[in-house]
Structure formats: C-alpha cells, structure tokens
Design a protein around this motif. Sequence first.
Motif, PDB file in Angstrom:
ATOM      1  N   ILE A 206      20.329 -16.071 -16.740  1.00 19.54           N
ATOM      2  CA  ILE A 206      20.266 -14.693 -17.236  1.00 19.54           C
ATOM      3  C   ILE A 206      21.273 -13.838 -16.458  1.00 19.54           C
TER       4      ILE A 206
ATOM      5  N   ASP B 162      21.396 -13.933 -22.018  1.00 19.66           N
ATOM      6  CA  ASP B 162      20.925 -15.169 -21.405  1.00 19.66           C
ATOM      7  C   ASP B 162      21.537 -16.362 -22.124  1.00 19.66           C
TER       8      ASP B 162
ATOM      9  N   LEU C 291      12.440 -18.137 -10.825  1.00 21.53           N
ATOM     10  CA  LEU C 291      13.788 -17.607 -10.947  1.00 21.53           C
ATOM     11  C   LEU C 291      14.386 -17.310  -9.572  1.00 21.53           C
TER      12      LEU C 291
ATOM     13  N   PHE D 207      17.499 -15.228  -7.943  1.00 20.62           N
ATOM     14  CA  PHE D 207      18.441 -14.178  -8.296  1.00 20.62           C
ATOM     15  C   PHE D 207      19.605 -14.152  -7.311  1.00 20.62           C
ATOM     16  N   GLY D 208      20.807 -13.976  -7.830  1.00 14.94           N
ATOM     17  CA  GLY D 208      21.954 -13.775  -6.977  1.00 14.94           C
ATOM     18  C   GLY D 208      21.951 -12.374  -6.403  1.00 14.94           C
ATOM     19  N   LYS D 209      22.835 -12.152  -5.427  1.00 16.02           N
ATOM     20  CA  LYS D 209      22.893 -10.855  -4.773  1.00 16.02           C
ATOM     21  C   LYS D 209      23.711  -9.852  -5.564  1.00 16.02           C
TER      22      LYS D 209
ATOM     23  N   LYS E 236      18.457   2.480 -10.502  1.00 19.62           N
ATOM     24  CA  LYS E 236      17.701   2.009 -11.659  1.00 19.62           C
ATOM     25  C   LYS E 236      17.297   0.552 -11.494  1.00 19.62           C
ATOM     26  N   GLY E 237      16.445   0.115 -12.385  1.00 16.35           N
ATOM     27  CA  GLY E 237      16.038  -1.276 -12.371  1.00 16.35           C
ATOM     28  C   GLY E 237      17.039  -2.163 -13.088  1.00 16.35           C
ATOM     29  N   PRO E 238      16.984  -3.469 -12.835  1.00 22.23           N
ATOM     30  CA  PRO E 238      17.876  -4.394 -13.537  1.00 22.23           C
ATOM     31  C   PRO E 238      17.653  -4.339 -15.043  1.00 22.23           C
TER      32      PRO E 238
ATOM     33  N   TYR F 176      22.035  -9.820 -15.468  1.00 21.82           N
ATOM     34  CA  TYR F 176      21.468  -8.480 -15.422  1.00 21.82           C
ATOM     35  C   TYR F 176      22.513  -7.487 -14.944  1.00 21.82           C
TER      36      TYR F 176
ATOM     37  N   PHE G  18      18.449  -6.293 -18.625  1.00 21.92           N
ATOM     38  CA  PHE G  18      18.861  -7.548 -19.228  1.00 21.92           C
ATOM     39  C   PHE G  18      20.118  -7.366 -20.078  1.00 21.92           C
TER      40      PHE G  18
ATOM     41  N   PHE H 222      24.235  -9.203 -11.636  1.00 23.17           N
ATOM     42  CA  PHE H 222      23.798 -10.420 -10.976  1.00 23.17           C
ATOM     43  C   PHE H 222      23.205 -11.408 -11.969  1.00 23.17           C
TER      44      PHE H 222
ATOM     45  N   GLN I  95      22.643  -3.693 -13.043  1.00 21.12           N
ATOM     46  CA  GLN I  95      21.814  -2.736 -12.312  1.00 21.12           C
ATOM     47  C   GLN I  95      22.656  -1.537 -11.906  1.00 21.12           C
TER      48      GLN I  95
END
Lengths: 114, 113
Positions: free
Chosen positions: A34, A49, A102, A104-106, A42-44, A36, A46, A89, A38
């Motif tokens: 996936i 995918d 999951l 998650f990358g940085k 704010k939040g990630p 994302y 989508f 990310f 950001q």
Amino acid sequence: GESVGLHLPTLSVQEGDNSIINCAYSNSASDYFIWYKQESGKGPQFIIDIRSNMDKRQGQRVTVLLNKTVKHLSLQIAATQPGDSAVYFCAENGSGGSNYKLTFGKGTLLTVNP
Amino acid sequence: NAGVTQTPKFRILKIGQSMTLQCAQDMNHNYMYWYRQDPGMGLKLIYYSVGAGITDKGEVPNGYNVSRSTTEDFPLRLELAAPSQTSVYFCASSYKGDNSPLHFGNGTRLTVT
C-alpha cells in the motif's frame, strides 16, 4: 528512496514534472503493498495498493510498480502539483498476510516547487 | 460520511496522569487499529480489534489498554502516562482483515511532561 528501516529521504521536484518515489521491502513473502500520503498535521491517506500477482497498477495520476525479484516498489506521480507535497510511505503485509502484520516505511518527503 | 474521527487533536499530560483517546468510525468496519508515530519512524501497532468485544495486542502494547464495546468505537486508554508515550497516535479501520487498505483518522498529538 525509502526502505522499511531507513531515515527519511527527501525528493524535490518542479511543478509539472513527474515524481518517482521508491520503497525497498524486506519480506519476500509479502503479497500486498500500500502507498500512503501524509500531509503535515494529518493522518495517512490511502493512495493506491497492489497485490503481488500484479506488476503495475494505475490510478488517477499515480502508478505503482512492483518488482518482486529485487523486492522494490515505486510510486510514480504524473504532472506533480504543489498539493502533492507531503510524506509518502509504503507498507507491506509481511509473512502473516494480515493487516495487523503491516510494516510501514518511514517515508519520503516530497516537495513540489512552483 | 466522516470516516475515522479522533478526539482530542492535542493533549498535554503530566507524568502519572491518565487519559482516554477517542476513536469512532462510521464505515461499519469490523477491523480497527491504534498506531503511534514517532519522528522519523514508521507507524507502530499498539492494539487492534477484529470486531466488537475482541481486542489483541500489537507490537508495542505496554502502557496502553483498549476496549471495543461497539463496532463504531475503539478508545485507547493510557493509565500512567510516561514521557516515552509522547507521540502522535492514529486510529484506523479497515473493511477486511487482510489485503484491505487502512483508513486513518487525523491523529492525536500527545505530550507527556
């Protein structure tokens, strides 16, 4: 590009150019990925995918490419706009296959210059 | 359709205080998650839930508790706040438990001093 495990890289592009953001993943058993976006404060959000049975998937102005041989994922943004400036990310589902596995990358910070 | 809503947006706690971070979703998703995001780090899973009445630990559960009495709500409780819990907390939900994108709230920025 980023890796699930490295410090935050940055990418600066001119408005209208195409952007390519890279992600290296570590688990060869991962079969779902996936991307994302950001924005600051704010939040990630989508973006797109892709399953491992595909090499490429396109959305609106975005394309994700998956190279399972070298465990590499990329996000291409066409005609980049100032509103695209954000941290991007990737995430992989790991060997468990479940969302709670999951990784998650940085992220990569994309800056679009007008 | 508001998606995932988190409250409060910001909070400052003193060491040892407690608080509850609220999370609600209106998408009728069974799966819900709590993550923390530290500077320069990827999201880390604290707790998750596969449905009302069911919760389980994630990667970093120590110092936190959750409950899931309804499909819509998934509050995160900090009982004895510590400086190490200074972070941005994100709640998320998903339609399925696998191969399904997570939908995130806008986060709660917590500082413990």
